[in-house]
Motif scaffolding. Structure first.
Motif, PDB file in Angstrom:
ATOM      1  N   HIS A 158       0.614  -1.252  -0.088  1.00 50.37           N
ATOM      2  CA  HIS A 158      -0.091   0.085  -0.099  1.00 50.37           C
ATOM      3  C   HIS A 158       0.705   1.248  -0.056  1.00 50.37           C
ATOM      4  O   HIS A 158       0.478   2.260  -0.512  1.00 50.37           O
ATOM      5  N   ALA A 159       2.029   1.168   0.750  1.00 53.43           N
ATOM      6  CA  ALA A 159       3.172   2.487   0.874  1.00 53.43           C
ATOM      7  C   ALA A 159       3.384   2.708  -0.673  1.00 53.43           C
ATOM      8  O   ALA A 159       3.400   3.727  -1.177  1.00 53.43           O
ATOM      9  N   GLY A 160       3.748   1.616  -1.455  1.00 58.11           N
ATOM     10  CA  GLY A 160       4.130   1.852  -2.966  1.00 58.11           C
ATOM     11  C   GLY A 160       3.154   2.399  -3.384  1.00 58.11           C
ATOM     12  O   GLY A 160       3.250   3.328  -4.525  1.00 58.11           O
ATOM     13  N   MET A 161       1.831   2.123  -3.322  1.00 55.06           N
ATOM     14  CA  MET A 161       0.594   2.756  -4.259  1.00 55.06           C
ATOM     15  C   MET A 161       0.691   4.184  -3.686  1.00 55.06           C
ATOM     16  O   MET A 161       0.321   4.970  -4.527  1.00 55.06           O
ATOM     17  N   GLU A 162       1.195   4.514  -2.338  1.00 58.14           N
ATOM     18  CA  GLU A 162       0.785   5.988  -2.098  1.00 58.14           C
ATOM     19  C   GLU A 162       2.087   6.707  -2.734  1.00 58.14           C
ATOM     20  O   GLU A 162       1.926   7.666  -3.329  1.00 58.14           O
ATOM     21  N   MET A 163       3.158   5.923  -2.692  1.00 58.42           N
ATOM     22  CA  MET A 163       4.261   6.909  -3.461  1.00 58.42           C
ATOM     23  C   MET A 163       3.757   7.077  -4.913  1.00 58.42           C
ATOM     24  O   MET A 163       4.153   8.128  -5.630  1.00 58.42           O
ATOM     25  N   ALA A 164       3.294   6.022  -5.623  1.00 59.79           N
ATOM     26  CA  ALA A 164       3.145   6.192  -6.919  1.00 59.79           C
ATOM     27  C   ALA A 164       1.869   7.327  -7.095  1.00 59.79           C
ATOM     28  O   ALA A 164       1.961   8.179  -7.942  1.00 59.79           O
ATOM     29  N   ALA A 165       1.149   7.507  -6.345  1.00 59.46           N
ATOM     30  CA  ALA A 165      -0.104   8.659  -5.881  1.00 59.46           C
ATOM     31  C   ALA A 165       0.658   9.992  -5.860  1.00 59.46           C
ATOM     32  O   ALA A 165       0.416  10.800  -6.732  1.00 59.46           O
ATOM     33  N   ALA A 166       1.819   9.678  -4.993  1.00 59.23           N
ATOM     34  CA  ALA A 166       2.287  11.168  -4.762  1.00 59.23           C
ATOM     35  C   ALA A 166       3.231  11.596  -6.081  1.00 59.23           C
ATOM     36  O   ALA A 166       3.229  12.898  -6.336  1.00 59.23           O
ATOM     37  N   LEU A 167       3.707  10.770  -6.588  1.00 59.20           N
ATOM     38  CA  LEU A 167       4.437  11.242  -8.059  1.00 59.20           C
ATOM     39  C   LEU A 167       3.375  11.465  -8.895  1.00 59.20           C
ATOM     40  O   LEU A 167       3.783  11.944 -10.054  1.00 59.20           O
ATOM     41  N   GLY A 168       2.269  10.763  -9.153  1.00 60.03           N
ATOM     42  CA  GLY A 168       1.209  11.178 -10.093  1.00 60.03           C
ATOM     43  C   GLY A 168       0.137  12.122  -9.791  1.00 60.03           C
ATOM     44  O   GLY A 168       0.771  13.304  -9.494  1.00 60.03           O
ATOM     45  N   ASP A 169      -1.023  11.904  -9.752  1.00 57.32           N
ATOM     46  CA  ASP A 169      -1.918  12.913  -9.514  1.00 57.32           C
ATOM     47  C   ASP A 169      -2.162  13.192  -8.013  1.00 57.32           C
ATOM     48  O   ASP A 169      -2.810  12.320  -7.262  1.00 57.32           O
ATOM     49  N   SER A 170      -1.591  14.190  -7.427  1.00 60.26           N
ATOM     50  CA  SER A 170      -1.479  14.328  -5.901  1.00 60.26           C
ATOM     51  C   SER A 170      -2.927  14.830  -5.534  1.00 60.26           C
ATOM     52  O   SER A 170      -3.134  14.631  -4.511  1.00 60.26           O
ATOM     53  N   GLN A 171      -3.928  15.277  -6.305  1.00 61.02           N
ATOM     54  CA  GLN A 171      -5.267  15.706  -6.222  1.00 61.02           C
ATOM     55  C   GLN A 171      -6.365  14.488  -6.020  1.00 61.02           C
ATOM     56  O   GLN A 171      -7.137  14.566  -5.296  1.00 61.02           O
ATOM     57  N   SER A 172      -5.642  13.515  -6.254  1.00 60.51           N
ATOM     58  CA  SER A 172      -6.578  12.139  -6.364  1.00 60.51           C
ATOM     59  C   SER A 172      -5.943  10.921  -5.654  1.00 60.51           C
ATOM     60  O   SER A 172      -5.352   9.972  -6.339  1.00 60.51           O
ATOM     61  N   PRO A 173      -5.600  10.875  -4.321  1.00 58.86           N
ATOM     62  CA  PRO A 173      -5.172  10.100  -3.189  1.00 58.86           C
ATOM     63  C   PRO A 173      -5.960   8.680  -3.505  1.00 58.86           C
ATOM     64  O   PRO A 173      -7.027   8.720  -3.606  1.00 58.86           O
ATOM     65  N   GLN A 174      -5.023   7.597  -3.628  1.00 54.02           N
ATOM     66  CA  GLN A 174      -5.511   6.094  -3.247  1.00 54.02           C
ATOM     67  C   GLN A 174      -6.304   6.104  -1.871  1.00 54.02           C
ATOM     68  O   GLN A 174      -5.910   6.840  -0.986  1.00 54.02           O
ATOM     69  N   GLU A 175      -7.302   5.096  -2.178  1.00 57.37           N
ATOM     70  CA  GLU A 175      -7.849   5.004  -0.936  1.00 57.37           C
ATOM     71  C   GLU A 175      -7.160   4.413   0.105  1.00 57.37           C
ATOM     72  O   GLU A 175      -6.389   3.734   0.168  1.00 57.37           O
ATOM     73  N   GLY A 176      -7.519   5.382   1.282  1.00 58.58           N
ATOM     74  CA  GLY A 176      -6.658   5.209   2.768  1.00 58.58           C
ATOM     75  C   GLY A 176      -5.397   5.714   2.756  1.00 58.58           C
ATOM     76  O   GLY A 176      -4.683   5.677   3.781  1.00 58.58           O
ATOM     77  N   SER A 177      -4.905   6.393   1.617  1.00 58.41           N
ATOM     78  CA  SER A 177      -3.813   7.269   1.870  1.00 58.41           C
ATOM     79  C   SER A 177      -4.043   8.660   2.368  1.00 58.41           C
ATOM     80  O   SER A 177      -5.026   9.121   2.528  1.00 58.41           O
ATOM     81  N   TYR A 178      -3.032   9.414   2.755  1.00 55.43           N
ATOM     82  CA  TYR A 178      -3.409  10.534   3.541  1.00 55.43           C
ATOM     83  C   TYR A 178      -3.592  11.540   2.358  1.00 55.43           C
ATOM     84  O   TYR A 178      -2.824  11.695   1.459  1.00 55.43           O
TER      85      TYR A 178
END
Length: 204
Positions: A158-178
């Motif tokens: 899940h942490a890897g998904m969060e990192m990908a979200a942070a590098l991509g669209d920061s306005q659309s966080p993955q479910e459960g991410s900050y």
């Protein structure tokens, strides 16, 4: 007596630490406590190299990030600092500090900290606004960020998904991410409830 300032600092800190019986919490703030104070960089700083070599391993070192007041903290920077200090730093986070300009009050959510930082930290200290009640949102959203980090540590994928979200669209966080915006809304709801409760207790 000492060939360098760093050796003097390490020697005195080590002696005090040992005299106190090597307490479990002993914090050392170096003269170079952020990247902008290092010459030419944290990893190439002679001062920090000496501190990392000479300071006893049980002593924790405080670090504020790229600057004294850092808008962002990255895992890459913390990895560099950990390498030169030979220990994970304790972040002294001045994001909300306003003692240098008391005309300003910072009420936004805790943000600008990359997901997955917790494994790179030995701890985190938040330097708040001077005005006590103005710190409800900062501390509340820090708690939400911290909970998100704990969940990421429990679920490495899940942490890897969060990192990908942070590098991509920061306005659309993955479910459960900050999400700073969601954390802010949650803090505001709880703050209003707290204010209403205080008003009832005071009979207003």
């Amino acid at each position: 007596v000492f060939p360098s300032l760093a050796q003097a600092h390490a020697s005195v800190a080590n002696e005090v630490y040992q005299e106190l019986g090597q307490p479990s919490v002993f914090l050392f703030c170096p003269t170079e406590y952020c990247s902008s104070l290092c010459s030419p960089s944290p990893s190439q700083s002679c001062y920090l190299q000496t501190i990392g070599q000479e300071l006893l391993p049980g002593i924790n070192v405080i670090w504020t990030g790229p600057k004294v007041v850092s808008q962002e903290l990255s895992a890459a920077l913390l990895e560099e600092v950990e390498g030169v200090l030979r220990r994970r730093p304790i972040i002294w986070d001045n994001l909300y500090a306003n003692d240098y300009d008391c005309r300003r009050v910072f009420l936004g959510p805790y943000m600008g900290r990359a997901p997955g930082l917790m494994p790179r930290l030995h701890g985190l200290l938040l330097n708040p606004n001077c005005e006590l009640q103005a710190n409800f949102i900062p501390i509340h959203t820090l708690g939400t960020w911290f909970q998100s980090e704990l969940e990421s540590c429990a679920n490495p994928d899940h942490a890897g998904m969060e990192m990908a979200a942070a590098l991509g669209d920061s306005q659309s966080p993955q479910e459960g991410s900050y999400s700073p915006q969601e954390a802010l809304e949650l803090a505001l709801c709880d703050w209003v409830a707290e204010i209403n409760q205080q008003a009832l207790e005071q009979g207003r």
